[in-house]
Design a protein around this motif. Sequence first.
Motif, PDB file in Angstrom:
ATOM      1  N   UNK A 130      -2.945   5.848  -2.392  1.00  0.00           N
ATOM      2  CA  UNK A 130      -3.781   6.157  -1.231  1.00  0.00           C
ATOM      3  C   UNK A 130      -3.976   7.666  -1.072  1.00  0.00           C
ATOM      4  N   UNK A 131      -2.907   8.428  -1.261  1.00  0.00           N
ATOM      5  CA  UNK A 131      -3.002   9.877  -1.102  1.00  0.00           C
ATOM      6  C   UNK A 131      -3.876  10.509  -2.178  1.00  0.00           C
ATOM      7  N   UNK A 132      -3.800   9.978  -3.393  1.00  0.00           N
ATOM      8  CA  UNK A 132      -4.587  10.534  -4.491  1.00  0.00           C
ATOM      9  C   UNK A 132      -6.071  10.249  -4.309  1.00  0.00           C
ATOM     10  N   UNK A 133      -6.397   9.041  -3.834  1.00  0.00           N
ATOM     11  CA  UNK A 133      -7.790   8.615  -3.768  1.00  0.00           C
ATOM     12  C   UNK A 133      -8.419   8.721  -2.381  1.00  0.00           C
ATOM     13  N   UNK A 134      -7.578   8.694  -1.330  1.00  0.00           N
ATOM     14  CA  UNK A 134      -8.065   8.662   0.055  1.00  0.00           C
ATOM     15  C   UNK A 134      -8.903   7.413   0.315  1.00  0.00           C
ATOM     16  N   UNK A 135      -8.599   6.354  -0.415  1.00  0.00           N
ATOM     17  CA  UNK A 135      -9.339   5.101  -0.264  1.00  0.00           C
ATOM     18  C   UNK A 135      -8.408   3.982   0.214  1.00  0.00           C
ATOM     19  N   UNK A 136      -8.977   2.800   0.461  1.00  0.00           N
ATOM     20  CA  UNK A 136      -8.191   1.651   0.900  1.00  0.00           C
ATOM     21  C   UNK A 136      -7.367   1.080  -0.253  1.00  0.00           C
ATOM     22  N   UNK A 137      -6.091   0.879   0.017  1.00  0.00           N
ATOM     23  CA  UNK A 137      -5.187   0.288  -0.975  1.00  0.00           C
ATOM     24  C   UNK A 137      -4.621  -1.005  -0.371  1.00  0.00           C
ATOM     25  N   UNK A 138      -4.601  -2.067  -1.164  1.00  0.00           N
ATOM     26  CA  UNK A 138      -4.173  -3.361  -0.661  1.00  0.00           C
ATOM     27  C   UNK A 138      -3.193  -4.032  -1.625  1.00  0.00           C
ATOM     28  N   UNK A 174      -4.907  -3.516  -5.198  1.00  0.00           N
ATOM     29  CA  UNK A 174      -6.309  -3.154  -5.371  1.00  0.00           C
ATOM     30  C   UNK A 174      -6.640  -1.844  -4.679  1.00  0.00           C
ATOM     31  N   UNK A 175      -7.713  -1.258  -5.144  1.00  0.00           N
ATOM     32  CA  UNK A 175      -8.293  -0.061  -4.544  1.00  0.00           C
ATOM     33  C   UNK A 175      -9.725  -0.430  -4.163  1.00  0.00           C
ATOM     34  N   UNK A 176     -10.072  -0.235  -2.897  1.00  0.00           N
ATOM     35  CA  UNK A 176     -11.413  -0.586  -2.409  1.00  0.00           C
ATOM     36  C   UNK A 176     -12.146   0.694  -2.048  1.00  0.00           C
ATOM     37  N   UNK A 182     -10.112   1.925 -12.570  1.00  0.00           N
ATOM     38  CA  UNK A 182      -9.157   0.990 -13.166  1.00  0.00           C
ATOM     39  C   UNK A 182      -7.856   1.633 -13.647  1.00  0.00           C
ATOM     40  N   UNK A 183      -7.874   2.775 -14.350  1.00  0.00           N
ATOM     41  CA  UNK A 183      -6.607   3.354 -14.817  1.00  0.00           C
ATOM     42  C   UNK A 183      -5.637   3.667 -13.679  1.00  0.00           C
ATOM     43  N   UNK A 184      -6.149   4.117 -12.537  1.00  0.00           N
ATOM     44  CA  UNK A 184      -5.272   4.416 -11.403  1.00  0.00           C
ATOM     45  C   UNK A 184      -4.616   3.148 -10.862  1.00  0.00           C
ATOM     46  N   UNK A 185      -5.411   2.094 -10.750  1.00  0.00           N
ATOM     47  CA  UNK A 185      -4.891   0.830 -10.225  1.00  0.00           C
ATOM     48  C   UNK A 185      -3.897   0.219 -11.200  1.00  0.00           C
TER      49      UNK A 185
END
Length: 261
Positions: A99-107, A222-224, A236-239
Motif C-alpha cells: 500500500x505504501x509503495x503504490x498508494x492504491x487499494x490492497x485487499x 490484490x491491488x486495485x 503484477x510483479x508487485x502483487x
Amino acid sequence: MTPPRALERTGPVVARALRLLEVFTPDRRSLTLSEMARHAGLPVSTVHRLTADLVAWGALERDAHGAYHIGLRLWEIGSLAPRGLGLRECALPFLEDLSQVTRENVQLAVREGTELVFVERIAGTSAVPVLTRVGGRFALTATGVGLVLLAYAPPEVQEEVLARPIKRYTDRTMITSREVRAALADTRTRGYAVSDRQVTMDALSVAAPVHDAAGEVVAAVSLVVHHGVTPAHAIAPLVLTSARAISRALPPTPPSVAPPE
C-alpha cells in the motif's frame, strides 16, 4: 447466508437465533423488533424472547431509539476466527508495504464455500473507490481475488459456481461460464488474475495466490487501481512479490493427530 440444512442441524432455538442474526446486513445495520421478525420470517413474540437473550449475552445491542444492531461481543468472538486472524496478522506487514509503495487499494481475501470473504483491506490515498469491506462477501467470478480463489478451488466448487447464474456488475462483467473458464485458465497459466472493469468501470484489479506450507492456495492478495493509468503487466510483479512474501511468512500447518483407539 447460512444454508437452511446447516441451521436445521443446530436445533430449533439456536437455528432461530442464528436466523435472527443473519437479518443484519451492510444495508440493514439497525432494525426494529418488527423488522427483524419480518426479515427472519418468525413471530414477533419469538423474536422478542430471542432478542432479550441475545442482548443479555451481548450479541445484540439496543440503541436509544429502540432499534437493534450487532453487539460488540459478537464482533470480539468473530475476530478470533483462525483463518482470518492468523492470516491477517502474517499478511498485514506485506499488505502495508504494498500500500505504501503504490498508494492504491490492497485487499486480502479467502474462499468460503462458493463466495469470498475479505479479511483485510487497506485504502490508498486518492485510490479508486471499491465495493468491498472487511468481513464482506463477494462473488468469486468478478474480482481479481475471486478469480484466483476460484481458479485454484476444487473442481466441484468451480462447477457449482459456474452452474449458477453469474451476476453482472458492469457491461464488462463476464457472465458466461465459457468466459469465466477462460479467465481461470489464464490465471493458472500466468500465476495471477486480472479483473478489468468487471466490478466498476473505473477499476482494474490484479491478484495473486497465497500458498500455505503444503502448497495449497489459502488466500489471494490484490491491488486495485484506476483503469487506464497503469497496465496489469506492470502491476503484477508487485502483487506476486507480496503474495510470495505472505506465503513464506505463514506458519506450517500443524500435523493432524489421530484420535485414540
